[in-house]
Design a protein around this motif. Structure first.
Motif, short mmCIF file in Angstrom:
data_model
loop_
_atom_site.label_atom_id
_atom_site.label_comp_id
_atom_site.label_asym_id
_atom_site.label_seq_id
_atom_site.Cartn_x
_atom_site.Cartn_y
_atom_site.Cartn_z
N UNK A 261 -0.31 15.14 -2.82
CA UNK A 261 -0.37 16.01 -1.65
C UNK A 261 -0.44 15.25 -0.32
N UNK A 262 -0.47 13.93 -0.37
CA UNK A 262 -0.53 13.12 0.85
C UNK A 262 0.44 11.95 0.73
N UNK A 263 0.80 11.39 1.88
CA UNK A 263 1.64 10.19 1.87
C UNK A 263 1.33 9.38 3.13
N UNK B 122 0.85 -1.20 0.00
CA UNK B 122 0.00 0.00 0.00
C UNK B 122 0.88 1.25 0.00
N UNK B 123 1.93 1.23 0.82
CA UNK B 123 2.82 2.38 0.86
C UNK B 123 3.49 2.58 -0.49
N UNK B 124 3.85 1.48 -1.15
CA UNK B 124 4.51 1.58 -2.45
C UNK B 124 3.58 1.94 -3.59
N UNK B 125 2.29 1.63 -3.46
CA UNK B 125 1.32 1.88 -4.52
C UNK B 125 0.28 2.90 -4.08
N UNK B 126 0.68 3.87 -3.29
CA UNK B 126 -0.24 4.86 -2.75
C UNK B 126 -0.98 5.60 -3.87
N UNK C 105 -12.47 1.61 3.38
CA UNK C 105 -13.09 0.54 2.59
C UNK C 105 -12.17 0.09 1.45
N UNK C 106 -11.57 1.04 0.76
CA UNK C 106 -10.66 0.72 -0.36
C UNK C 106 -9.41 -0.02 0.12
N UNK C 107 -8.85 0.41 1.25
CA UNK C 107 -7.67 -0.26 1.80
C UNK C 107 -7.99 -1.68 2.25
#
Length: 175
Positions: free
Chosen positions: A110-112, A95-99, A143-145
């Motif tokens: 604008x977010x991480x 998830x972190x790699x495909x944010x 929900x998406x995560x």
């Protein structure tokens, strides 16, 4: 200055006398032990991982849980991750790699994601406007995560905006 791999006792050097051979380092002792083990195995007529049967025949000994037909790389990695309990950590890393793929390019600009602990994903925004936007989308993001990571993995999204720095202590000041 002494060699960091030289693990012999310096007191032995001082008491050894001039005619005595210097003490051996840890690496030298390990090399000698390995050479001796190889020589012993050669005398027995075996190699490491082999064993002689009663009839003198050499049989290859397999480690438990190993052997059999080769596996596909992906399946082998999945089995390893499952056996070590790394599945969720790897998914969160994904998830972190495909944010950008999860939240979209504009929001990702604008977010991480900052950290993931106990079902709470902390996301940092570069402005208060984007932090507010992300807070409004937090239920959709959870929900998406959970679609990506598995049901119930992410329970809450905590959004952190930019900090203005430490406040001055003391009375209020007018400019």
């Amino acid at each position: 200055m002494s060699d960091p791999q030289d693990v012999h006792n310096s007191a032995d050097e001082e008491t050894a006398g001039e005619g005595a051979a210097p003490a051996k380092s840890g690496i030298e002792l390990a090399r000698e032990a390995l050479a001796q083990a190889k020589a012993d195995a050669l005398k027995r007529g075996t190699l490491p991982g082999q064993k002689r049967k009663g009839n003198g025949r050499v049989v290859r000994v397999r480690e438990p849980g190993r052997g059999g037909d080769p596996k596909l790389f992906g399946a082998a990695i999945r089995d390893l991750m499952a056996s070590r309990g790394w599945e969720q950590r790897a998914a969160v890393g994904g998830v972190f790699g495909n944010w950008a793929g999860i939240v979209g390019a504009e929001l990702a600009e604008h977010t991480r994601p900052d950290r993931f602990e106990d079902g709470e994903l902390t996301v940092a925004a570069d402005s208060t406007t984007w932090a507010t936007q992300l807070r409004l989308l937090s239920s959709t993001l959870v929900r998406r995560l959970n679609e990506e990571l598995g049901h119930g993995t992410v329970r809450k999204v905590k959004v952190v905006g930019p900090s203005s720095g430490p406040r001055r202590t003391g009375a209020w000041r007018a400019r």
